[in-house]
Design a protein around this motif. Structure first.
Motif, mmCIF file in Angstrom:
data_model
loop_
_atom_site.group_PDB
_atom_site.id
_atom_site.type_symbol
_atom_site.label_atom_id
_atom_site.label_comp_id
_atom_site.label_asym_id
_atom_site.label_seq_id
_atom_site.Cartn_x
_atom_site.Cartn_y
_atom_site.Cartn_z
ATOM 1 N N GLN A 1 0.784 -1.259 0.477
ATOM 2 C CA GLN A 1 0.045 0.440 0.109
ATOM 3 C C GLN A 1 0.977 0.756 0.135
ATOM 4 O OE1 GLN A 1 -3.278 0.481 -0.569
ATOM 5 N NE2 GLN A 1 -4.110 1.958 1.072
ATOM 6 N N ASP A 2 0.316 2.012 -1.096
ATOM 7 C CA ASP A 2 1.196 3.785 -1.120
ATOM 8 C C ASP A 2 0.158 4.511 -0.319
ATOM 9 O OD1 ASP A 2 3.511 2.486 -2.194
ATOM 10 O OD2 ASP A 2 2.559 2.826 -4.254
ATOM 11 N N GLY A 3 0.773 5.608 0.207
ATOM 12 C CA GLY A 3 -0.145 6.595 0.841
ATOM 13 C C GLY A 3 -0.522 6.572 2.233
ATOM 14 N N PRO A 4 -2.054 7.148 2.480
ATOM 15 C CA PRO A 4 -2.460 6.401 3.705
ATOM 16 C C PRO A 4 -2.900 4.703 3.470
ATOM 17 C CG PRO A 4 -3.407 8.606 2.546
ATOM 18 C CD PRO A 4 -2.645 7.545 1.576
ATOM 19 N N GLN A 5 -2.556 4.317 4.807
ATOM 20 C CA GLN A 5 -2.846 2.957 5.874
ATOM 21 C C GLN A 5 -4.126 2.765 5.003
ATOM 22 O OE1 GLN A 5 1.232 1.466 5.717
ATOM 23 N NE2 GLN A 5 0.522 3.211 4.137
ATOM 24 N N THR A 6 -3.930 1.578 5.266
ATOM 25 C CA THR A 6 -6.088 1.357 5.697
ATOM 26 C C THR A 6 -6.257 -0.092 6.688
ATOM 27 O OG1 THR A 6 -6.286 1.725 3.118
ATOM 28 C CG2 THR A 6 -7.916 0.250 3.800
ATOM 29 N N TRP A 7 -6.766 0.253 7.492
ATOM 30 C CA TRP A 7 -6.824 -0.635 7.971
ATOM 31 C C TRP A 7 -8.622 -1.200 8.672
ATOM 32 C CZ3 TRP A 7 -2.842 2.700 10.582
ATOM 33 C CH2 TRP A 7 -1.733 2.224 9.544
ATOM 34 N N ASP A 8 -9.455 -1.388 7.815
ATOM 35 C CA ASP A 8 -11.413 -1.057 8.372
ATOM 36 C C ASP A 8 -11.254 -2.566 8.425
ATOM 37 O OD1 ASP A 8 -10.273 1.800 8.354
ATOM 38 O OD2 ASP A 8 -10.787 1.763 5.985
ATOM 39 N N ILE A 9 -12.894 -2.661 9.067
ATOM 40 C CA ILE A 9 -13.319 -3.473 9.469
ATOM 41 C C ILE A 9 -14.820 -3.315 9.242
ATOM 42 C CG2 ILE A 9 -14.382 -5.757 10.496
ATOM 43 C CD1 ILE A 9 -11.394 -5.702 12.065
ATOM 44 N N ASP A 10 -15.304 -3.879 8.353
ATOM 45 C CA ASP A 10 -16.982 -3.274 7.797
ATOM 46 C C ASP A 10 -17.873 -4.559 7.692
ATOM 47 O OD1 ASP A 10 -16.825 -0.743 6.884
ATOM 48 O OD2 ASP A 10 -15.325 -1.633 5.681
ATOM 49 N N LEU A 11 -19.015 -4.544 8.907
ATOM 50 C CA LEU A 11 -19.877 -5.859 8.781
ATOM 51 C C LEU A 11 -21.750 -5.005 8.566
ATOM 52 C CD1 LEU A 11 -18.048 -7.184 12.433
ATOM 53 C CD2 LEU A 11 -17.996 -8.141 9.897
ATOM 54 N N GLN A 12 -21.732 -6.165 7.447
ATOM 55 C CA GLN A 12 -23.060 -5.707 7.366
ATOM 56 C C GLN A 12 -24.484 -6.459 8.200
ATOM 57 O OE1 GLN A 12 -21.145 -5.971 5.022
ATOM 58 N NE2 GLN A 12 -20.785 -3.839 5.214
ATOM 59 N N THR A 13 -24.931 -6.522 9.070
ATOM 60 C CA THR A 13 -25.715 -7.397 10.495
ATOM 61 C C THR A 13 -27.737 -7.423 9.889
ATOM 62 O OG1 THR A 13 -25.920 -6.228 12.355
ATOM 63 C CG2 THR A 13 -24.308 -7.198 12.183
ATOM 64 N N ASP A 14 -27.892 -8.468 10.403
ATOM 65 C CA ASP A 14 -29.375 -7.771 10.590
ATOM 66 C C ASP A 14 -29.787 -6.210 11.669
ATOM 67 O OD1 ASP A 14 -28.343 -8.867 13.323
ATOM 68 O OD2 ASP A 14 -30.701 -10.493 13.349
#
Length: 303
Positions: A217-230
């Motif tokens: 990864q170049d530039g800003p670093q990405t450490w994300d978690i996205d969870l779709q729930t009911d």
């Protein structure tokens, strides 16, 4: 309580030493490293020499790379000292199982740490997810290996884990917050032609969760978690330090410097309680990826 720190490299100097200096529970009494030292702290180049010279040291924190860590961990436990392990706790699962048995037989505490579980939004995320059903999700963990591991060739050797060294942080959060466990259903590993460990990986997990890991990864670093729930969409950003629900801020701030102080507070509690904490679920997912994953050879990588 007195503690020794073994492996004085970048992570030790950036995180462990400041956390110990600020700790109300621990005094850094000695270090062990072939090259690194900490000002004002007695230093050794061999762990056996340190253990013999400092019988008052009650615990040892290991910041060595995974492959040489096992021998040092065994020495600590044979000496009857409490043991704290930087993530991942070992090069193999079987090594850590042996250490767990040794700690139990010696009557000392063992703590396999996962620093990202101490991120500021993780506990609240676990509470919010309780009783909800995860329908799908995505982990995106992309960073620059040259920034975080400059010149550290060991990370691309067998046992170094490659991109899973940071990627396991995201998996450690996921396995901490989910109401029900996940398992691996498929994986692809991109391995540079001149290396042994992957520089990027994609994983498919149960509950419809996809994982995207990349060390380029170049530039800003990405450490994300996205969870779709009911019950809505949960998002953890900045390595778990910022929690959002349906796009609205709920908990945390962009401050990774709180993670290691929390680890050392947890270690102190385990020692006082005569307890251990060695959850291996994040490492199981990585081991399964190496077992089940398809290997793609990609262009060579040089630091």
């Amino acid at each position: 309580m007195q503690i020794a720190l073994v492996g004085i490299g970048k992570i030790a100097l950036d995180q462990h030493v400041p956390a110990l200096r600020a700790s109300p529970d621990w005094t850094l009494a000695a270090t062990v490293s072939r090259h690194g030292t900490v000002d004002g702290v007695p230093s050794f180049t061999g762990i056996d020499d340190m253990l013999a010279a400092h019988p008052q040291v009650e615990a040892v924190s290991l910041c060595l790379p995974p492959v040489p860590r096992f021998a040092a961990a065994q020495a600590v436990l044979r000496a009857g000292r409490h043991l704290m392990l930087e993530k991942p706790p070992g090069a193999t699962l079987s090594e850590v199982h042996i250490l767990q048995r040794m700690a139990r037989d010696a009557g000392v505490s063992i703590f396999a740490t996962w620093h990202s579980r101490m991120a500021l939004g993780v506990a609240a995320a676990r509470v919010w997810l309780a009783g909800r059903s995860v329908q799908s999700g995505r982990i995106t963990w992309r960073e620059d290996v040259r920034k975080w591991h400059p010149g550290q060739d060991w990370i691309f050797e067998a046992g170094g884990m490659g991109v899973f060294d940071p990627g396991i942080n995201g998996l450690s959060i996921l396995t901490e917050i989910l109401p029900t466990p996940v398992h691996l259903t498929g994986a692809e590993l991109d391995v540079p032609a001149n290396r042994q460990a992957p520089i990027a990986a994609r994983m498919s997990l149960s509950q419809g969760i996809e994982v995207d890991l990349d060390f380029r990864q170049d530039g800003p670093q990405t450490w994300d978690i996205d969870l779709q729930t009911d019950g809505g969409t949960l998002t953890l950003r900045m390595g778990g330090n910022i929690l959002e629900v349906d796009g609205r801020p709920v908990e945390g701030q962009d401050d990774i410097m709180q993670e290691y102080p929390a680890l050392y507070a947890r270690m102190a509690g385990l020692v006082r309680d005569g307890a251990s904490d060695a959850d291996l679920s994040p490492m199981v997912l990585v081991a399964d990826a190496f077992t089940l994953g398809r290997r793609n050879v990609v262009e060579p990588f040089e630091f």
